[in-house]
Scaffold this active site. Structure first.
Site, PDB file in Angstrom:
ATOM      1  N   GLU A   1       2.144   1.679  -3.396  1.00 17.45           N
ATOM      2  CA  GLU A   1       1.052   2.144  -4.265  1.00 17.45           C
ATOM      3  C   GLU A   1       0.820   3.648  -4.076  1.00 17.45           C
ATOM      4  O   GLU A   1       0.634   4.391  -5.047  1.00 17.45           O
ATOM      5  CB  GLU A   1      -0.226   1.353  -3.931  1.00 17.45           C
ATOM      6  CG  GLU A   1      -1.401   1.660  -4.861  1.00 17.45           C
ATOM      7  CD  GLU A   1      -2.686   0.934  -4.445  1.00 17.45           C
ATOM      8  OE1 GLU A   1      -2.689   0.239  -3.394  1.00 17.45           O
ATOM      9  OE2 GLU A   1      -3.686   1.069  -5.175  1.00 17.45           O
TER      10      GLU A   1
ATOM     11  N   CYS B   1      -8.449  -1.814   4.048  1.00 19.68           N
ATOM     12  CA  CYS B   1      -8.349  -2.927   5.008  1.00 19.68           C
ATOM     13  C   CYS B   1      -9.680  -3.260   5.652  1.00 19.68           C
ATOM     14  O   CYS B   1      -9.885  -4.373   6.110  1.00 19.68           O
ATOM     15  CB  CYS B   1      -7.397  -2.587   6.150  1.00 19.68           C
ATOM     16  SG  CYS B   1      -5.847  -1.943   5.598  1.00 19.68           S
TER      17      CYS B   1
ATOM     18  N   LYS C   1     -15.598  -9.645   8.285  1.00 20.64           N
ATOM     19  CA  LYS C   1     -14.493 -10.384   7.675  1.00 20.64           C
ATOM     20  C   LYS C   1     -14.986 -11.692   7.036  1.00 20.64           C
ATOM     21  O   LYS C   1     -14.370 -12.199   6.109  1.00 20.64           O
ATOM     22  CB  LYS C   1     -13.406 -10.649   8.713  1.00 20.64           C
ATOM     23  CG  LYS C   1     -12.600  -9.393   9.043  1.00 20.64           C
ATOM     24  CD  LYS C   1     -11.598  -9.099   7.940  1.00 20.64           C
ATOM     25  CE  LYS C   1     -11.009  -7.702   8.038  1.00 20.64           C
ATOM     26  NZ  LYS C   1     -10.110  -7.421   6.903  1.00 20.64           N
TER      27      LYS C   1
ATOM     28  N   GLU D   1     -16.168 -10.641   3.704  1.00 22.45           N
ATOM     29  CA  GLU D   1     -15.012 -10.402   2.836  1.00 22.45           C
ATOM     30  C   GLU D   1     -14.433 -11.723   2.320  1.00 22.45           C
ATOM     31  O   GLU D   1     -14.136 -11.857   1.135  1.00 22.45           O
ATOM     32  CB  GLU D   1     -13.940  -9.631   3.611  1.00 22.45           C
ATOM     33  CG  GLU D   1     -12.670  -9.391   2.815  1.00 22.45           C
ATOM     34  CD  GLU D   1     -11.635  -8.594   3.616  1.00 22.45           C
ATOM     35  OE1 GLU D   1     -11.249  -9.023   4.720  1.00 22.45           O
ATOM     36  OE2 GLU D   1     -11.217  -7.545   3.132  1.00 22.45           O
TER      37      GLU D   1
ATOM     38  N   GLU E   1       0.833  -1.203   0.000  1.00 20.24           N
ATOM     39  CA  GLU E   1       0.000   0.000   0.000  1.00 20.24           C
ATOM     40  C   GLU E   1       0.871   1.257   0.000  1.00 20.24           C
ATOM     41  O   GLU E   1       0.565   2.235  -0.680  1.00 20.24           O
ATOM     42  CB  GLU E   1      -0.931  -0.030   1.222  1.00 20.24           C
ATOM     43  CG  GLU E   1      -2.089   0.931   1.109  1.00 20.24           C
ATOM     44  CD  GLU E   1      -3.212   0.615   2.099  1.00 20.24           C
ATOM     45  OE1 GLU E   1      -3.387  -0.566   2.484  1.00 20.24           O
ATOM     46  OE2 GLU E   1      -3.905   1.541   2.486  1.00 20.24           O
TER      47      GLU E   1
ATOM     48  N   CYS F   1     -10.597  -1.451  14.833  1.00 17.42           N
ATOM     49  CA  CYS F   1     -10.944  -2.862  15.067  1.00 17.42           C
ATOM     50  C   CYS F   1     -11.074  -3.248  16.536  1.00 17.42           C
ATOM     51  O   CYS F   1     -11.762  -4.211  16.861  1.00 17.42           O
ATOM     52  CB  CYS F   1      -9.922  -3.773  14.421  1.00 17.42           C
ATOM     53  SG  CYS F   1      -9.639  -3.372  12.703  1.00 17.42           S
TER      54      CYS F   1
ATOM     55  N   GLU G   1     -14.153 -12.876  -5.885  1.00 12.72           N
ATOM     56  CA  GLU G   1     -12.899 -12.643  -6.588  1.00 12.72           C
ATOM     57  C   GLU G   1     -11.668 -12.952  -5.731  1.00 12.72           C
ATOM     58  O   GLU G   1     -10.551 -12.902  -6.210  1.00 12.72           O
ATOM     59  CB  GLU G   1     -12.851 -11.195  -7.105  1.00 12.72           C
ATOM     60  CG  GLU G   1     -12.694 -10.115  -6.045  1.00 12.72           C
ATOM     61  CD  GLU G   1     -13.967  -9.808  -5.263  1.00 12.72           C
ATOM     62  OE1 GLU G   1     -14.979 -10.507  -5.452  1.00 12.72           O
ATOM     63  OE2 GLU G   1     -13.941  -8.890  -4.431  1.00 12.72           O
TER      64      GLU G   1
ATOM     65  N   SER H   1      -7.401   1.911  -2.427  1.00 13.34           N
ATOM     66  CA  SER H   1      -6.177   1.159  -2.702  1.00 13.34           C
ATOM     67  C   SER H   1      -6.588  -0.197  -3.275  1.00 13.34           C
ATOM     68  O   SER H   1      -7.579  -0.779  -2.844  1.00 13.34           O
ATOM     69  CB  SER H   1      -5.400   0.972  -1.401  1.00 13.34           C
ATOM     70  OG  SER H   1      -4.549  -0.138  -1.516  1.00 13.34           O
TER      71      SER H   1
END
Ligand code: SF4
Ligand code: SF4
Ligand code: SF4
Ligand code: SF4
Lengths: 197, 457
Positions: free
Chosen positions: B162, B179, B238, B241, B159, B383, B246, B199
């Site tokens: 990037e 994230c 999560k 996710e 990241e 979190c 994909e 990102s």
């Protein structure tokens, strides 16, 4: 003579949203001996609060003990397990024999008789067993539970927790004096411009 | 069944959940049973955290608790009270796999788990227990106890690079962190037009999953198809996710099962492990080695701080003068700063709580946003306050608990020898032996992803 009337907690039904946070908080502060910590995961016993959310089509609010001056529950208790300590009516669970007299006597349904726990385990009856297929089995001891105004904590957990400030501690004498003062003020306001005929 | 649900039998309609829901996904009248709009819901689990309406063991008019445990995917014999708002658990499923010796079972743990798990055993708020957690996971029969913190370091490498690339090219700025899966789902649902600002990095959970099934399989010399990749997370989203279609660049599903901090506690209790007295053990190497920077991902501002520690040194080739970037910590919903990185004045922002990101997005759409890099976390303190964390019994404890968990995260960071992601030796080795370089061909394939619009038209 002492005229210090017992205080008690009441709910304002117009504010109560029925979330049961008060029940959970009440349970949490009374079960340190059952290893109840700060999070839900530490709870291993049944949740036993000392106030009961009542939800009917017309009203939502918890009901709890009024700490009656002439406590009918105490009067009815055949073993003297219910006493007044510091202006609060308290059950001594060690003495309680589960006779249910107090449930019958309390006009508000503020007492419940439910299993007793110690160190996170059900307490078993001494000397009384139940006949079953597998022979004699132990019976769980039940005991009376009622609001004790959080006598061991010094502040009422339910009041502190309610997210909508629906609960308050009523101090009857203060209440009376406050009303007297308001009445006096109101009277003065009405008579202030009043000329005697 | 959705991941987040409201039990019709238990909901009293107090709407405390609706008040904390960041996206207004909870519908219903006061006093009536509430329902969740699944399309809008970002699966953050804040409703699960706040709901106080529980099933009384003495209520004979409701479905039995045993049946409810089953419906919720919880373990038989779990003793804690059940509440109206809950998340569908995976722990019952995981327990079955744990005794399957044909699976090579790898587990990873997010940074915020080790500062809260102990609370479920009666220890004080924020108690830091990485060693006990690693030890308990080994007793649970995992073959490898790795760490999401390691992947957090990896995320910083990708990241950070990037960001540098985007800033140099002046493209797609500001760049948002990616994230937090609830934030990603929110952007996809409400603002697909800004998806090119996110990102392209996968979250640490997913990066870890991919690396376990590729490099991890290689170094342990096992067939990746036999790997069961498990994640322990403070977050209910999560699971959502890991189920995204994909996310399978290893050739397999990168993460197979996600359980929450609370569910790990159920499992430890179920197996009769004495968590309080268990001796510390280490995470397995190399994929369980982490820096302080990886650790602070668990708190709001942490990703930013970790990125700045590395970004500064990558750009300037000099050591960062002060490693504790206290100005990005703190608790306000939006914090901003300008950081001098060599010749560059980097404008940064940290957002916690989704409602605080909306004005930022609007300013991007108006072309008036001059930030370069923005961290977004859905939950109020990051979190540590996630939907899968230990649930509090008394509201008054909430602030204290979150504060202590945060302090513990920063203490852990300052006590670690290595505190910058790019100095983590296991990360260096991973690039040397396998990935070659950040944003390289292999990284691109394994560690980056793309987003989809979920907007209803
Ligand atoms: S005052 Fe204390 S004991 Fe009484 S109902 Fe409230 S929390 Fe329970
Ligand atoms: S906590 Fe307050 S609002 Fe909630 S049920 Fe109790 S009295 Fe009502
Ligand atoms: S789910 Fe819980 S918090 Fe939400 S309205 Fe129902 S009882 Fe209240
Ligand atoms: S999980 Fe989060 S977004 Fe979904 S309904 Fe609950 S609070 Fe709202």
């Amino acid at each position: 003579m002492n005229n210090n009337l017992n205080s008690f907690v009441v709910a304002d039904s117009s504010k109560c949203i029925g979330c049961k946070a008060c029940e959970i908080a009440c349970f949490a502060v009374h079960n340190k001996n059952n290893n109840v910590g700060c999070t839900v995961g530490t709870v291993e016993t049944a949740v036993i609060p000392r106030l009961y959310l009542v939800k009917t089509p017309s009203v939502t609010m918890p009901i709890q003990c009024r700490q009656c001056e002439d406590a009918p529950c105490a009067k009815s208790c055949s073993v003297g397990a219910i006493r007044q300590i510091d202006n609060t009516i308290v059950v001594d669970q060690k003495k309680c024999i589960g006779c249910k007299n107090c449930i019958m006597a309390c006009p508000f349904g503020a007492i419940d008789l439910l299993p007793q726990y110690d160190n996170g385990k059900e307490v078993v009856q001494f000397n009384l067993k139940e006949e079953s297929h597998n022979g004699l089995e132990e019976i769980v001891k039940s005991t009376a539970y009622k609001c004790d105004l959080c006598i061991d904590n010094g502040e009422q957990a339910c009041i502190k927790t309610c997210p909508n400030n629906a609960l308050r501690l009523v101090k009857p004498l203060d209440e009376k004096k406050y009303k007297n003062k308001k009445a006096a003020q109101a009277l003065m306001n009405t008579t202030k411009n009043y000329k005697q005929l | 069944m959705s991941i987040i649900n409201i039990d019709k039998e238990l909901c009293t309609g107090c709407r405390r959940c609706a008040n904390v829901c960041p996206v207004g996904a909870i519908k219903g009248e006061q006093g009536k049973v509430q329902t969740i709009d699944e399309h809008k819901c970002v699966v953050c689990g804040q409703c699960v955290q706040i709901c106080s309406s529980y099933a009384s063991q003495f209520d004979t008019e409701i479905t039995s608790i045993d049946l409810k445990l089953k419906e919720r995917g919880m373990l038989e014999g779990t003793k804690e009270p059940l509440f109206a708002a809950y998340n569908m658990g995976q722990v019952d499923l995981l327990k079955k796999y744990l005794s399957d010796d044909n699976k090579y079972k790898i587990v990873q743990c997010a940074p915020a788990v080790r500062v809260a798990l102990a609370e479920e055993f009666g220890m004080e708020f924020g108690k830091l227990t990485p060693g006990k957690m690693a030890s308990a996971l080994k007793k649970l029969n995992f073959d490898r106890v790795y760490d999401t913190n390691f992947a957090a370091d990896l995320t910083i490498m990708e990241e950070g690079s990037e960001l540098i690339k985007r800033v140099t090219e002046g493209k797609n700025l500001p760049m948002f962190t990616s994230c937090c899966p609830a934030w990603v789902k929110f952007a996809e649902t409400e603002y697909p037009e800004i998806l090119n600002h996110l990102s392209s990095c996968k979250s640490p959970q997913q990066m870890a999953g991919t690396i376990f099934k590729t490099y991890g399989a290689e170094i342990d010399n096992i067939d990746p198809s036999t790997i069961l990749s498990v994640a322990v997370m403070p977050c209910t989203c999560k699971q959502f996710e890991c189920d995204r279609e994909e996310i399978n660049s290893s050739g397999y599903k990168d993460v197979d099962i996600v359980i929450t901090t609370r569910e790990l506690a159920y499992l430890i209790k179920d197996m009769g492990i004495d968590f309080i007295n268990i001796d510390d053990e280490e995470f397995d190497k190399p994929l369980g080695e982490y820096s302080g920077a990886g650790t602070i991902f668990g708190s709001t501002g942490g990703v930013m701080e970790a990125a700045l520690r590395t970004g500064y040194e990558l750009i300037t080739k000099k050591s960062i003068p002060n490693i504790d970037l206290k100005f990005v910590r703190g608790g306000q919903g939006l914090r901003t700063a300008t950081v001098e990185v060599g010749d560059l004045n980097l404008n940064i922002a940290i957002v916690s709580g989704l409602k605080n990101v909306i004005p930022v997005i609007e300013s991007i759409k108006e072309g008036k946003c001059d930030f370069h890099f923005i961290e977004v976390m859905t939950c109020p303190e990051g979190c540590v306050s996630g939907g899968g964390q230990p649930k509090l019994l008394i509201e008054e404890h909430r602030d204290v608990a979150y504060k202590k968990r945060k302090e513990s995260i920063y203490d852990h960071d300052s006590n670690l020898k290595i505190r910058k992601s790019h100095e983590n030796p296991a990360i260096k080795k991973l690039y040397d032996e396998f990935l070659k370089e950040p944003l390289g061909h292999k990284s691109h394939h394994l560690l980056h992803t793309n987003y989809v619009s979920r907007k209803e038209i």
